[in-house]
Design a protein around this motif. Structure first.
Motif, PDB file in Angstrom:
ATOM      1  N   SER A 155       0.833  -1.212   0.000  1.00 45.15           N
ATOM      2  CA  SER A 155       0.000   0.000   0.000  1.00 45.15           C
ATOM      3  C   SER A 155       0.862   1.255   0.000  1.00 45.15           C
ATOM      4  CB  SER A 155      -0.923   0.004   1.218  1.00 45.15           C
ATOM      5  OG  SER A 155      -1.904  -1.000   1.114  1.00 45.15           O
ATOM      6  N   PRO A 246      -9.913   7.515  -0.621  1.00 45.37           N
ATOM      7  CA  PRO A 246      -9.710   6.075  -0.818  1.00 45.37           C
ATOM      8  C   PRO A 246      -9.012   5.423   0.378  1.00 45.37           C
ATOM      9  CG  PRO A 246      -8.138   7.334  -2.117  1.00 45.37           C
ATOM     10  CD  PRO A 246      -9.102   8.326  -1.537  1.00 45.37           C
ATOM     11  N   PHE A 248      -6.578   2.331   1.498  1.00 41.85           N
ATOM     12  CA  PHE A 248      -5.665   1.220   1.243  1.00 41.85           C
ATOM     13  C   PHE A 248      -5.554   0.465   2.564  1.00 41.85           C
ATOM     14  CE2 PHE A 248      -3.097   3.757  -2.156  1.00 41.85           C
ATOM     15  CZ  PHE A 248      -4.205   3.744  -2.986  1.00 41.85           C
ATOM     16  N   GLY A 267     -14.670  -1.578  -3.762  1.00 41.00           N
ATOM     17  CA  GLY A 267     -13.744  -0.523  -4.170  1.00 41.00           C
ATOM     18  C   GLY A 267     -12.598  -0.288  -3.210  1.00 41.00           C
ATOM     19  N   PHE A 268     -12.639  -0.902  -2.016  1.00 39.31           N
ATOM     20  CA  PHE A 268     -11.523  -0.756  -1.075  1.00 39.31           C
ATOM     21  C   PHE A 268     -10.323  -1.551  -1.597  1.00 39.31           C
ATOM     22  CE2 PHE A 268     -14.612   1.147   1.450  1.00 39.31           C
ATOM     23  CZ  PHE A 268     -14.166   1.497   2.716  1.00 39.31           C
ATOM     24  N   PHE A 269      -9.140  -0.990  -1.406  1.00 43.02           N
ATOM     25  CA  PHE A 269      -7.911  -1.642  -1.858  1.00 43.02           C
ATOM     26  C   PHE A 269      -7.241  -2.395  -0.708  1.00 43.02           C
ATOM     27  CE2 PHE A 269      -8.441   1.820  -4.912  1.00 43.02           C
ATOM     28  CZ  PHE A 269      -8.178   1.176  -6.115  1.00 43.02           C
ATOM     29  N   LEU A 359      -1.309  -5.650  -5.420  1.00 43.56           N
ATOM     30  CA  LEU A 359      -2.391  -4.763  -5.005  1.00 43.56           C
ATOM     31  C   LEU A 359      -3.684  -5.453  -5.403  1.00 43.56           C
ATOM     32  CD1 LEU A 359      -3.161  -1.852  -3.965  1.00 43.56           C
ATOM     33  CD2 LEU A 359      -3.430  -1.270  -6.385  1.00 43.56           C
ATOM     34  N   THR A 360      -4.636  -5.518  -4.463  1.00 41.79           N
ATOM     35  CA  THR A 360      -5.927  -6.143  -4.741  1.00 41.79           C
ATOM     36  C   THR A 360      -7.061  -5.156  -4.483  1.00 41.79           C
ATOM     37  OG1 THR A 360      -6.201  -7.038  -2.502  1.00 41.79           O
ATOM     38  CG2 THR A 360      -5.037  -8.418  -4.103  1.00 41.79           C
ATOM     39  N   LYS A 361      -8.235  -5.500  -4.983  1.00 38.06           N
ATOM     40  CA  LYS A 361      -9.405  -4.634  -4.827  1.00 38.06           C
ATOM     41  C   LYS A 361     -10.627  -5.509  -4.612  1.00 38.06           C
ATOM     42  CE  LYS A 361     -11.586  -0.646  -7.113  1.00 38.06           C
ATOM     43  NZ  LYS A 361     -11.573   0.188  -8.354  1.00 38.06           N
ATOM     44  N   THR A 372     -11.448 -10.516  -2.956  1.00 36.25           N
ATOM     45  CA  THR A 372     -10.436  -9.581  -3.436  1.00 36.25           C
ATOM     46  C   THR A 372      -9.889 -10.115  -4.747  1.00 36.25           C
ATOM     47  OG1 THR A 372      -8.759 -10.720  -2.107  1.00 36.25           O
ATOM     48  CG2 THR A 372      -9.786  -8.757  -1.139  1.00 36.25           C
ATOM     49  N   VAL A 375      -5.154  -6.488  -8.856  1.00 40.56           N
ATOM     50  CA  VAL A 375      -5.128  -5.312  -9.733  1.00 40.56           C
ATOM     51  C   VAL A 375      -3.807  -5.271 -10.486  1.00 40.56           C
ATOM     52  CG1 VAL A 375      -5.198  -2.783  -9.829  1.00 40.56           C
ATOM     53  CG2 VAL A 375      -6.671  -4.018  -8.209  1.00 40.56           C
TER      54      VAL A 375
END
Length: 393
Positions: A155, A246, A248, A267-269, A359-361, A372, A375
């Motif tokens: 992050s 946002p 992370f 939409g949260f990372f 990185l995932t979403k 998740t 990304v």
């Protein structure tokens, strides 16, 4: 003559009994003690660790390295003193060969000594504190997850690379929480508007949300596992902050929390070494089997525990089931001769993995379940920064 024949028969019988006894001894049941948090708000995390390990054993026909295995499970109750007592019982009373666990780093700190001093090999499928990756590295401790900082560094690096200039960061007030914020700051070079530590298992974030709204950071980074994450995400969404700032995170939105968070988490990372949609044959098969067995999407806790079973299986295959020769067993474990569900995996000299990070979403699947999804890859074959302080070579 009859007496001579009888004596020869007795000798022959003894000769047959000896190898049979030796074979029985080799085939003695392998004992593995699984210790995880199985009560209270974080129980869902421990359940994933238990389930992932038991699923692997089931798929391996109830054997590890060809030996029948008995899996003993205990709840550490997220209390270090309770955990120590139960690990000592594993080692002293049950004579386990391996201890697998725990979820939380404060429990890991408590059980390393009683587990390893007692003669067991400890395999952590989640907690991976900086001290055991560095100055306190232990030849009888193997980690199948990561070094704590690394998941949070994802992050920090993404926030830095995407041009964020200010951040509000928050974590529980224990070792893993401190490691998490250190990890984020290792790569994020912008201004930290506030660094907040909350009590472990805090569930009301109204005061912290007011601080975030007043600070107006460009990004919020949080490490709030289990029930902490469930409440934070819901409250963050309800406060109207999700549409403007946002988030992370690490372990705040994952497959253990998403069934409770649902649309609030969309939409949260997050940062991870794995995701359910990771496109490898082994991972696809694992996710399908886990969902069929337990009716839930697996999280990192489950896959890392599954890998812990595969690690033990691979080592015992190399030693032909022998656990007595500890040097040979450790050498076999360090080789990690198995196909990890995450893909790339090998051990560094501190017995922590070198692996990829993503990185995932949060996304909603066509079947209505939440997971998740990857990304982008942020780190490739990444080793933790503490290995330089480990004296093992």
């Amino acid at each position: 003559m009859t007496k001579t024949v009888s004596m020869l028969a007795a000798v022959a019988a003894c000769a047959l009994v000896a190898p049979a006894q030796a074979q029985d001894k080799v085939q003695e049941k392998l004992k593995v003690g699984v210790i995880a948090t199985l009560s209270g708000p974080p129980a869902v995390l421990g359940q994933q660790i238990r389930n992932g390990f038991q699923l692997a054993v089931k798929q391996l026909g109830g054997k590890l390295g060809g030996r029948d295995v008995e899996v003993l499970v205990q709840d550490d109750e997220l209390k270090p003193d309770i955990a120590v007592g139960k690990v000592k019982a594993f080692v002293d009373r049950d004579k386990v060969d391996f201890v697998v666990g725990p979820v939380f780093s404060n429990i890991l700190q408590a059980i390393v000594k009683p587990a390893t001093d007692g003669g067991a090999i400890l395999i952590s499928p989640n907690a991976g504190t900086s001290n055991y990756a560095g100055r306190d590295c232990n030849p009888n401790l193997f980690v199948t997850s990561y070094q704590n900082d690394q998941m949070h560094e994802i992050s920090g690096k993404h926030a830095q690379d995407s041009g964020k200039k200010t951040a509000f960061i928050m974590a529980p007030n224990y070792q893993a929480g401190k490691d998490s914020l250190a990890g984020f700051k290792r790569y994020f070079k912008g201004e930290i508007l506030d660094e907040v530590y909350v009590p472990l298992n805090q569930l009301d974030y109204s005061a912290e949300l007011s601080k975030i709204a007043a600070a107006k950071p460009e990004v919020v980074f949080v490490f709030l596992p289990g029930g902490m994450g469930v409440n934070f995400v819901k409250q963050y969404r309800q406060a109207g902050l999700a549409d403007t700032i946002p988030v992370f995170s690490t372990f705040t939105v994952d497959e253990s929390t998403l069934p409770a968070q649902q649309d609030a988490a969309l939409g949260f990372f997050a940062g991870s070494n794995w995701a359910p949609n990771l496109d490898t044959p082994q991972n696809k098969a694992f996710v399908a089997a886990y969902e069929k067995e337990y009716g839930a999407v697996p999280a990192t806790y489950a896959f890392q525990s599954y890998d812990a079973a595969l690690l033990i299986d691979s080592a015992l295959k190399a030693t032909k089931g022998d656990t007595k020769d500890r040097d040979a067993l450790r050498a076999a474990l360090r080789k990690a001769d198995f196909v990890s569900l995450r893909g790339d995996f090998k051990y560094n000299t501190n017995n922590y993995p070198i692996q990829d990070f993503y990185l995932t979403k949060v996304a909603k699947r066509a079947d209505g379940k939440y997971q998740t999804e990857i990304v982008e890859k942020v780190f490739d074959d990444y080793a933790d920064p503490y290995v330089k302080d480990c004296k093992m070579k």
